[in-house]
Design an enzyme around this catalytic site. Structure first.
Site, PDB file in Angstrom:
ATOM      1  N   MET A 199     -23.663  54.303  41.033  1.00  0.00           N
ATOM      2  CA  MET A 199     -24.085  53.762  42.329  1.00  0.00           C
ATOM      3  C   MET A 199     -24.630  52.336  42.211  1.00  0.00           C
ATOM      4  O   MET A 199     -24.306  51.466  43.020  1.00  0.00           O
ATOM      5  CB  MET A 199     -25.140  54.670  42.966  1.00  0.00           C
ATOM      6  CG  MET A 199     -25.492  54.257  44.393  1.00  0.00           C
ATOM      7  SD  MET A 199     -26.786  55.253  45.130  1.00  0.00           S
ATOM      8  CE  MET A 199     -26.013  56.849  45.257  1.00  0.00           C
TER       9      MET A 199
ATOM     10  N   TYR B  10     -21.677  58.758  33.414  1.00  0.00           N
ATOM     11  CA  TYR B  10     -21.450  60.061  34.031  1.00  0.00           C
ATOM     12  C   TYR B  10     -20.178  60.704  33.510  1.00  0.00           C
ATOM     13  O   TYR B  10     -19.161  60.031  33.328  1.00  0.00           O
ATOM     14  CB  TYR B  10     -21.310  59.899  35.558  1.00  0.00           C
ATOM     15  CG  TYR B  10     -22.626  59.731  36.282  1.00  0.00           C
ATOM     16  CD1 TYR B  10     -23.627  60.684  36.191  1.00  0.00           C
ATOM     17  CD2 TYR B  10     -22.848  58.613  37.063  1.00  0.00           C
ATOM     18  CE1 TYR B  10     -24.821  60.524  36.879  1.00  0.00           C
ATOM     19  CE2 TYR B  10     -24.039  58.442  37.752  1.00  0.00           C
ATOM     20  CZ  TYR B  10     -25.024  59.405  37.656  1.00  0.00           C
ATOM     21  OH  TYR B  10     -26.194  59.249  38.323  1.00  0.00           O
TER      22      TYR B  10
ATOM     23  N   ARG C 224      -0.599  49.067  67.671  1.00  0.00           N
ATOM     24  CA  ARG C 224      -2.025  49.170  67.378  1.00  0.00           C
ATOM     25  C   ARG C 224      -2.825  48.737  68.596  1.00  0.00           C
ATOM     26  O   ARG C 224      -3.563  49.514  69.169  1.00  0.00           O
ATOM     27  CB  ARG C 224      -2.342  48.302  66.149  1.00  0.00           C
ATOM     28  CG  ARG C 224      -3.708  48.527  65.585  1.00  0.00           C
ATOM     29  CD  ARG C 224      -3.963  47.681  64.348  1.00  0.00           C
ATOM     30  NE  ARG C 224      -3.981  46.248  64.628  1.00  0.00           N
ATOM     31  CZ  ARG C 224      -4.460  45.335  63.780  1.00  0.00           C
ATOM     32  NH1 ARG C 224      -4.915  45.714  62.590  1.00  0.00           N
ATOM     33  NH2 ARG C 224      -4.465  44.059  64.085  1.00  0.00           N
TER      34      ARG C 224
ATOM     35  N   LYS D 125     -14.051  37.677  61.765  1.00  0.00           N
ATOM     36  CA  LYS D 125     -14.525  39.036  62.072  1.00  0.00           C
ATOM     37  C   LYS D 125     -15.170  39.661  60.829  1.00  0.00           C
ATOM     38  O   LYS D 125     -15.041  39.123  59.723  1.00  0.00           O
ATOM     39  CB  LYS D 125     -13.340  39.888  62.547  1.00  0.00           C
ATOM     40  CG  LYS D 125     -12.225  40.035  61.515  1.00  0.00           C
ATOM     41  CD  LYS D 125     -10.964  40.635  62.118  1.00  0.00           C
ATOM     42  CE  LYS D 125      -9.854  40.728  61.075  1.00  0.00           C
ATOM     43  NZ  LYS D 125      -8.570  41.154  61.650  1.00  0.00           N
TER      44      LYS D 125
HETATM   45  C1  LIG Z   1      -7.617  40.189  61.176  1.00  0.00           C
HETATM   46  C2  LIG Z   1      -6.672  39.565  62.114  1.00  0.00           C
HETATM   47  C3  LIG Z   1      -6.190  38.271  61.868  1.00  0.00           C
HETATM   48  C4  LIG Z   1      -6.411  37.554  60.562  1.00  0.00           C
HETATM   49  O1  LIG Z   1      -5.559  38.142  59.606  1.00  0.00           O
HETATM   50  P1  LIG Z   1      -5.468  37.636  58.102  1.00  0.00           P
HETATM   51  O2  LIG Z   1      -4.382  38.489  57.526  1.00  0.00           O
HETATM   52  O3  LIG Z   1      -6.794  37.946  57.496  1.00  0.00           O
HETATM   53  O4  LIG Z   1      -5.156  36.201  58.108  1.00  0.00           O
HETATM   54  C5  LIG Z   1      -5.423  37.665  62.852  1.00  0.00           C
HETATM   55  N1  LIG Z   1      -5.113  38.321  63.997  1.00  0.00           N
HETATM   56  C6  LIG Z   1      -5.540  39.584  64.254  1.00  0.00           C
HETATM   57  C7  LIG Z   1      -5.166  40.247  65.521  1.00  0.00           C
HETATM   58  C8  LIG Z   1      -6.314  40.251  63.312  1.00  0.00           C
HETATM   59  O5  LIG Z   1      -6.713  41.508  63.560  1.00  0.00           O
END
Ligand SMILES: *Cc1c(COP(=O)(O)O)cnc(C)c1O
Length: 346
Positions: A292, A244, A130, A35
């Site tokens: 930046m 800055y 969640r 993801k």
């Molecule tokens: C992001 C996620 C993972 C992977 O988690 P990691 O801690 O990066 O290994 C697995 N299952 C779900 C539901 C997630 O949201």
């Protein structure tokens, strides 16, 4: 070149996947979570490298990410979507053969009505609050859902990066109570859960961060190196300030290098005056504020001016930088900006 160069080691990602795969029994399938553009590293390149390493099953967060991944890896790998089946997703799910993890009664209804014969998974909530169906909801639809034959049932651990945390055993118990005896594949563990041991593995594991070199997988091979070119060097006198808000004042005559990377590239301002960059293995402290597009670095102690300095690499991992910046490796990785040139290794 006026922008930083992000080296991404695809061979290390594949090796990390193999090593995580080897932590569970041969009967357990190790998927890959890809993801957020493969945690910022490029879903196309990373996806194809993982397919070559033997990955047949991926997870993404949203259907849009699934479309991108499908285009990169072709028709054969299974692609699950954690966010489930949202309104507007139906065509993407159908056209790209995505498998939504249905999270609610609404999503189950939507999926069964829109795509009655399309594959799906179920996400259960075992305590994280969640995503996923809670136990009483699950009871009401379990029979109907099991008749339709889900590809898998999953849940997610809230505290898996703390092995001693009592939440792990509690969620394991809840997951078992909700799924024991059902004829379906089960998946509970991400990277942290894999490290908790075999009782957490079930049929499918879902590592993400461990593939990309991050904690809690301590044995991960480093995956990223961020090489920041020095754009300019100047000598400052005692009492002169840098950057800055004049937050740094030279206490002796100093040589300051200005490198091309800044908070617009995801380098959090919270590392200002705290982190270092490396010339090979020599640390060079950041002085003044991260701005930046630029970071100023004290290189007084170097014999010569290098062409570039490394902000990330084996000597300063994403987790090291995260600790200095008050965040987690996940956030450092996924914040890495779009402005870097990228060089893939392997
Ligand atoms: C992001 C996620 C993972 C992977 O988690 P990691 O801690 O990066 O290994 C697995 N299952 C779900 C539901 C997630 O949201």
């Amino acid at each position: 070149m006026g922008t930083s160069l992000l080296h991404i080691d695809l061979t290390a990602i594949a090796d990390n996947w193999r090593a995580l795969d080897a932590l569970s029994a041969d009967t357990v399938e190790t998927a890959a979570v890809i993801k957020a553009d493969a945690y910022g590293l490029g879903v196309g390149k990373v996806g194809r490298a993982l397919v070559k390493a033997g990955v047949n099953r991926f997870f993404v967060a949203a259907a849009e990410e699934g479309v991108q991944l499908r285009e990169a890896v072709g028709p054969s790998p299974w692609i699950g979507v954690f966010g489930g089946h949202m309104s507007g997703d139906t065509d993407m799910i159908a056209d790209m053969s995505l498998v939504p993890m249905l999270n609610s009664l609404d999503q189950i209804t939507r999926h069964f009505e829109a795509l009655p014969n399309a594959p799906f998974g179920i996400q259960l909530d075992t305590g994280m609050n969640r995503l996923g169906l809670e136990a009483p909801e699950w009871e009401t639809v379990k029979e109907l859902v099991m008749k339709a034959g889900p590809d898998l049932i999953m849940s997610h651990l809230a505290c898996a990066d703390e092995p001693e945390h009592e939440m792990n055993a509690l969620q394991l118990k809840n997951f078992r109570e909700m799924t024991d005896g059902l004829d379906v594949k089960r998946a509970l563990s991400a990277t942290g859960g894999i490290l908790l041991g075999p009782e957490y593995h079930f049929d499918i594991t879902r590592p993400g961060i461990g593939l990309y070199g991050g904690l809690p997988y301590e044995d991960a091979k480093p995956v990223v190196r961020l090489e920041c070119p020095i754009i300019q060097v100047r000598d400052v006198q005692t009492g002169e300030t840098v950057g800055y808000s004049n937050t740094w004042t030279a206490e002796e005559p100093s040589r300051i290098a200005t490198v091309a990377a800044g908070y617009a590239d995801g380098i959090t301002r919270h590392i200002s005056g705290k982190a270092v960059l490396f010339d090979n293995d020599t640390p060079c402290p950041i002085v003044g504020r991260v701005s930046m597009d630029l970071i100023t670095v004290d290189i007084t102690h170097l014999d010569q001016v290098p062409r570039s300095l490394d902000l990330l690499g084996p000597l300063q991992t994403v987790d090291d930088l995260a600790t200095v910046g008050g965040t987690i490796g996940y956030e450092i990785l996924t914040s890495l900006g779009a402005r870097y040139r990228r060089r893939y290794i392997g």
